[in-house]
Design a protein around this motif. Structure first.
Motif, short mmCIF file in Angstrom:
data_model
loop_
_atom_site.label_atom_id
_atom_site.label_comp_id
_atom_site.label_asym_id
_atom_site.label_seq_id
_atom_site.Cartn_x
_atom_site.Cartn_y
_atom_site.Cartn_z
N UNK A 206 -40.17 4.26 28.14
CA UNK A 206 -40.43 4.09 29.57
C UNK A 206 -41.48 3.02 29.77
N UNK A 207 -41.23 2.14 30.76
CA UNK A 207 -42.18 1.04 31.03
C UNK A 207 -43.61 1.56 31.05
N UNK A 208 -43.78 2.69 31.80
CA UNK A 208 -45.15 3.22 31.99
C UNK A 208 -45.29 4.56 31.27
N UNK A 209 -46.52 5.02 31.15
CA UNK A 209 -46.80 6.32 30.54
C UNK A 209 -46.20 7.42 31.42
N UNK A 210 -45.88 8.57 30.79
CA UNK A 210 -45.39 9.73 31.53
C UNK A 210 -46.29 10.92 31.18
N UNK A 211 -46.25 11.99 32.01
CA UNK A 211 -47.11 13.15 31.75
C UNK A 211 -46.72 13.90 30.47
N UNK A 214 -47.62 13.08 25.44
CA UNK A 214 -48.37 13.73 24.34
C UNK A 214 -47.47 14.66 23.52
N UNK A 215 -46.30 15.06 24.10
CA UNK A 215 -45.39 15.95 23.35
C UNK A 215 -44.42 15.14 22.49
#
Ligand code: APR
Length: 238
Positions: A206-211, A214-215
């Motif tokens: 994904x272009x940006x970080x996602x919530x 960390x998993x």
């Protein structure tokens, strides 16, 4: 690492969001400046309330989106995923997208969690039509009911069947790859977790970080999905 996971996977499942189709020319929802929800309030144009109380703006918004999926087409990344399914490398796609581009590219095992813009149905009698019917002068059924796209609107019940299919695919996966989603909408965003909790490797592109980064076992940011899929495709073709 990723080459081993891809070439050794026994049950690969891909989960896509709107970022899968931006390289086809369709806007996503939450990218800064270009995302649809940066320009429009979804509750005003994409909700049950909008359908009932703001029908002109609702129709205008969805006619533009139906025109978009007719005007644009799947890109090379979609075609690579179809080839992977044909070659038995990819078992299924779970998609939040409503453009129908995975099926147009040739994928058959596609669970559409949020419906499709390729069809419309009558709000009164439920009759289903191809979405071309929605682009003409009238957007009414033969029974004179209102035609609306067969997508899940905010505030609507989610379709049970695709969610059941998606759940079964997520628990069977040994490689679960997210492509182009901010993972910001529940319950769709739970499937990567379900896969991970059932022993799958989890990859997020994904272009940006996602919530949920960390998993993940691997996160790839700041790269175009089409380029990543082309690079991975060469693991089998070179
Ligand atoms: N390559 C990689 N990532 C990309 C690309 C690209 N070419 N284009 C966009 N992205 C990323 C964006 O950075 C963004 O984080 O894709 C993500 C798309 O996220 P959203 O716009 O939030 O779309 P999505 O996750 O599919 O939204 C989920 O929200 O409004 C509802 O029903 C709608 O199905 C949709 C759901």
């Amino acid at each position: 690492m990723i080459k081993d996971w891809l070439t050794n996977a026994k049950y690969m499942v891909v989960f896509t969001g709107a970022g899968m189709s931006t390289e086809s020319g369709l806007p996503d929802f939450r990218s800064a400046n270009t995302g649809l929800w940066q320009q429009k309030d979804p509750s005003q144009v994409a909700s049950v309330k909008a359908l009932n109380t703001n029908v002109e703006e609702f129709i205008e918004f969805y006619r533009k989106r139906v025109l978009g999926v007719k005007e644009f087409e799947p890109h090379n990344g979609h075609r690579i995923l179809a080839e992977w399914e044909n070659d038995g490398r990819l078992q299924s796609i779970i998609t939040q997208n409503v453009d129908g581009f995975h099926q147009l590219a040739g994928n058959r095992n596609v669970a559409e969690l949020h419906g499709t813009l390729q069809k419309v149905h009558c709000q009164s009698c439920g009759t289903s039509y191809s979405s071309e019917e929605f682009l003409g002068e009238s957007y009414h059924c033969e029974c004179s009911g209102l035609l609306r796209p067969s997508v899940v609107l905010f505030g609507e019940m989610l379709p049970e069947e695709p969610f059941e299919i998606a759940f079964n695919e997520a628990i069977r996966a040994d490689l679960f790859i997210v492509l182009g989603s901010s993972l910001s909408v529940t319950p769709a965003n739970q499937f990567p977790l379900i896969a991970k909790e059932n022993g799958s490797k989890l990859v997020i592109v994904n272009q940006e970080a996602t919530p949920f980064d960390s998993y993940a076992d691997l996160v790839i940011n700041n790269r175009q999905i089409g380029d990543v899929l082309s690079e991975w495709h060469r693991f089998w073709t070179d």
